[in-house]
Design a protein around this motif. Structure first.
Motif, mmCIF file in Angstrom:
data_model
loop_
_atom_site.group_PDB
_atom_site.id
_atom_site.type_symbol
_atom_site.label_atom_id
_atom_site.label_comp_id
_atom_site.label_asym_id
_atom_site.label_seq_id
_atom_site.Cartn_x
_atom_site.Cartn_y
_atom_site.Cartn_z
ATOM 1 N N PRO A 99 0.830 -1.216 0.000
ATOM 2 C CA PRO A 99 0.000 0.000 0.000
ATOM 3 C C PRO A 99 0.861 1.260 0.000
ATOM 4 O O PRO A 99 1.854 1.350 0.731
ATOM 5 C CB PRO A 99 -0.803 -0.129 1.298
ATOM 6 C CG PRO A 99 -0.789 -1.589 1.628
ATOM 7 C CD PRO A 99 0.534 -2.093 1.148
ATOM 8 N N LEU A 100 0.469 2.234 -0.824
ATOM 9 C CA LEU A 100 1.181 3.508 -0.911
ATOM 10 C C LEU A 100 0.175 4.650 -0.870
ATOM 11 O O LEU A 100 -0.805 4.650 -1.621
ATOM 12 C CB LEU A 100 2.021 3.575 -2.189
ATOM 13 C CG LEU A 100 2.912 4.809 -2.368
ATOM 14 C CD1 LEU A 100 4.194 4.440 -3.102
ATOM 15 C CD2 LEU A 100 2.185 5.908 -3.159
ATOM 16 N N LEU A 101 0.410 5.624 0.008
ATOM 17 C CA LEU A 101 -0.459 6.794 0.151
ATOM 18 C C LEU A 101 0.367 8.056 -0.053
ATOM 19 O O LEU A 101 1.535 8.110 0.348
ATOM 20 C CB LEU A 101 -1.104 6.832 1.546
ATOM 21 C CG LEU A 101 -1.838 5.581 2.029
ATOM 22 C CD1 LEU A 101 -2.267 5.758 3.472
ATOM 23 C CD2 LEU A 101 -3.040 5.295 1.156
ATOM 24 N N VAL A 102 -0.244 9.060 -0.676
ATOM 25 C CA VAL A 102 0.381 10.376 -0.811
ATOM 26 C C VAL A 102 -0.432 11.354 0.024
ATOM 27 O O VAL A 102 -1.655 11.450 -0.136
ATOM 28 C CB VAL A 102 0.434 10.828 -2.287
ATOM 29 C CG1 VAL A 102 1.004 12.244 -2.385
ATOM 30 C CG2 VAL A 102 1.292 9.869 -3.107
ATOM 31 N N LEU A 103 0.239 12.074 0.919
ATOM 32 C CA LEU A 103 -0.429 12.980 1.847
ATOM 33 C C LEU A 103 0.042 14.406 1.623
ATOM 34 O O LEU A 103 1.170 14.650 1.196
ATOM 35 C CB LEU A 103 -0.121 12.578 3.303
ATOM 36 C CG LEU A 103 -0.333 11.113 3.699
ATOM 37 C CD1 LEU A 103 0.113 10.908 5.144
ATOM 38 C CD2 LEU A 103 -1.775 10.707 3.508
ATOM 39 N N SER A 104 -0.837 15.347 1.941
ATOM 40 C CA SER A 104 -0.452 16.757 1.935
ATOM 41 C C SER A 104 0.219 17.088 3.267
ATOM 42 O O SER A 104 0.286 16.257 4.173
ATOM 43 C CB SER A 104 -1.693 17.632 1.731
ATOM 44 O OG SER A 104 -2.588 17.474 2.819
ATOM 45 N N ALA A 105 0.676 18.337 3.408
ATOM 46 C CA ALA A 105 1.371 18.726 4.637
ATOM 47 C C ALA A 105 0.448 18.666 5.845
ATOM 48 O O ALA A 105 0.903 18.457 6.976
ATOM 49 C CB ALA A 105 1.948 20.129 4.488
ATOM 50 N N ASP A 106 -0.870 18.840 5.630
ATOM 51 C CA ASP A 106 -1.818 18.769 6.748
ATOM 52 C C ASP A 106 -2.408 17.367 6.907
ATOM 53 O O ASP A 106 -3.461 17.189 7.495
ATOM 54 C CB ASP A 106 -2.940 19.793 6.566
ATOM 55 C CG ASP A 106 -3.708 19.585 5.267
ATOM 56 O OD1 ASP A 106 -3.328 18.671 4.486
ATOM 57 O OD2 ASP A 106 -4.679 20.315 5.034
ATOM 58 N N ARG A 107 -1.727 16.358 6.320
ATOM 59 C CA ARG A 107 -2.072 14.941 6.456
ATOM 60 C C ARG A 107 -3.364 14.540 5.736
ATOM 61 O O ARG A 107 -3.956 13.504 6.029
ATOM 62 C CB ARG A 107 -2.178 14.541 7.930
ATOM 63 C CG ARG A 107 -0.861 14.664 8.688
ATOM 64 C CD ARG A 107 -1.075 14.454 10.180
ATOM 65 N NE ARG A 107 0.172 14.481 10.923
ATOM 66 C CZ ARG A 107 0.843 15.580 11.208
ATOM 67 N NH1 ARG A 107 0.378 16.758 10.797
ATOM 68 N NH2 ARG A 107 1.968 15.532 11.883
#
Length: 426
Positions: A99-107
């Protein structure tokens, strides 16, 4: 007309012609520039704009038009290359087994690959608030904070308790510079559940086998020494001792089989089953297979079954094992010469319920919460004499967990016990 003065007609005509020519040239320039702008805009947006017609271009613009055309072609080729690379990257990410997730700076969740959507139960188009339970995990939240603070990758080991326990190794990787969609963190999860289960299985098998096999093994050694010594010429003792040795060897075989079976179930417990199982049909088959055990204890098995009751997703072989263990448990711990009732019925909340009722002495309420522990026995001597290994209900519990079902136990002293298993049906 006075001498020295020009006639006004020809001068005005010349001026008008000049203005008309200038207007035409200006419109032509503007038209050329507008078409150049359209060509550049189309190249930027990767729209196929027709080539400029040289016959309608001013000589001064023609060289610029040629360069614009070459630039447009170069931009289009580069755009196609970037698009191909983007699609290739997306395909690679989607195909990753972890599994791979991409998050912004605010999660906030920006992207998730196919493996992440399956493991976390996300839709095909994840929303920023999805996977919030995972991202709020204290250990993972600390790792995210550290990665943002230090600008360096950070790892963490976490456990997700639902829907079944999973052990994950998480890698939090800062993205510098941020991605085009604002992604600043990449979270890679590796499922370590199977590896941890194998480690525990080995340790548990050694511990359990060494503890539970000690007694029957000591009995076998003692009887062998007796037969080789004092009872060497005693035919009656030899016959009796060989019978006891056969019982102890059979007990050891059952114990090893149950330990291995339980270990195999725990190894795949986190993987949901596939397929379907007709519970009523399995119940009829198991009732026939258990006829020798029922006859040995003179127990009558009453079946209360519908024509068909399907559980899905379900592993038919494991469901048969659940039914077999529950009926054997009822026969061994119920009243000799008594009755056991096996019921299969649709559940009010959907799915199927399997219940087995015995007419034994019942179970004190303080023991009920521990009945599914390995080798837990309410009456150790009685359980061993009945031929149980102490693993049957532990096996049932882990199979039910794998099927996302539920096991319940009801009993009162003096009035038997009832074991019920609920299984989902899509």
């Amino acid at each position: 007309m006075a001498a020295g003065h020009l006639a006004p007609g020809p001068g005005l005509a010349a001026l008008g012609a000049t203005l008309l020519g200038a207007g035409y040239v200006a419109r032509l320039w503007l038209g050329n520039l507008l078409r150049l702008a359209e060509r550049l805009d189309g190249a930027e947006r990767r729209i196929d704009v027709p080539l400029l017609d040289d016959t309608k271009l001013l000589p001064a613009v023609r060289e610029v038009a040629d360069r614009v055309t070459r630039l447009a072609r170069s931009l289009a080729e580069r755009g196609e290359l970037v698009e191909r690379l983007r699609r290739s990257d997306a395909t690679i990410i989607e195909s990753l087994p972890d599994p791979l997730l991409v998050l912004s700076a605010d999660r906030a969740l920006l992207r998730a690959n196919d493996a992440a959507r399956r493991v976390l139960g996300l839709g095909t188009a994840p929303r920023p608030g999805d996977a919030a339970a995972l991202l709020r995990h204290p250990v993972l939240a600390d790792a995210v904070d550290q990665a943002l603070r230090d600008g360096a990758p950070c790892s963490a080991d976490i456990m997700l308790p639902v829907p079944v326990a999973r052990e994950l190794a998480a890698q939090v990787i800062p993205m510098a510079p941020p991605l085009a969609d604002g992604g600043e963190l990449m979270l890679v999860l590796s499922d370590r559940t199977r590896e941890r289960a194998v480690e525990r299985m080995r340790a548990d098998f050694v511990a359990n086998a060494s503890h539970e096999l000690r007694t029957p093994l000591a009995s076998l050694i003692g009887f062998i020494e007796t037969l080789r010594g004092p009872a060497e010429d005693d035919a009656a003792a030899r016959t009796r001792f060989l019978g006891i040795m056969a019982e102890q060897a059979e007990r050891m075989r059952r114990l090893i089989d149950d330990l291995l079976g339980l270990s195999r179930i725990e190894l795949i417990e986190h993987q949901a089953p596939k397929g379907s199982a007709d519970i009523a049909q399995i119940a009829r088959a198991e009732a026939e297979a258990l006829a020798p055990i029922l006859a040995a204890r003179r127990v009558r098995l009453v079946l209360d079954l519908p024509d068909s009751a399907v559980a899905r997703p379900a592993d038919a072989e494991q469901i048969a094992q659940v039914m077999r263990n529950l009926v054997e448990n009822a026969v061994r711990h119920g009243r000799e010469g008594g009755e056991a009732v096996l019921t299969v019925a649709p559940a009010a909340r959907g799915g199927v319920t399997i219940s087995v009722q015995d007419d034994g002495p019942g179970i004190p309420k303080e023991h009920i919460p521990r009945l599914t522990e390995r080798f837990y026995r309410v009456d150790k001597g009685r359980s061993r004499n009945a031929g149980g290994t102490g693993l049957g209900l532990a096996i049932v519990k882990h199979i039910v967990i794998r099927h996302r079902g539920q096991l319940s136990i009801e009993s009162q002293e003096g009035s038997g016990a009832k074991f019920s298993v609920w299984l989902p049906a899509d």
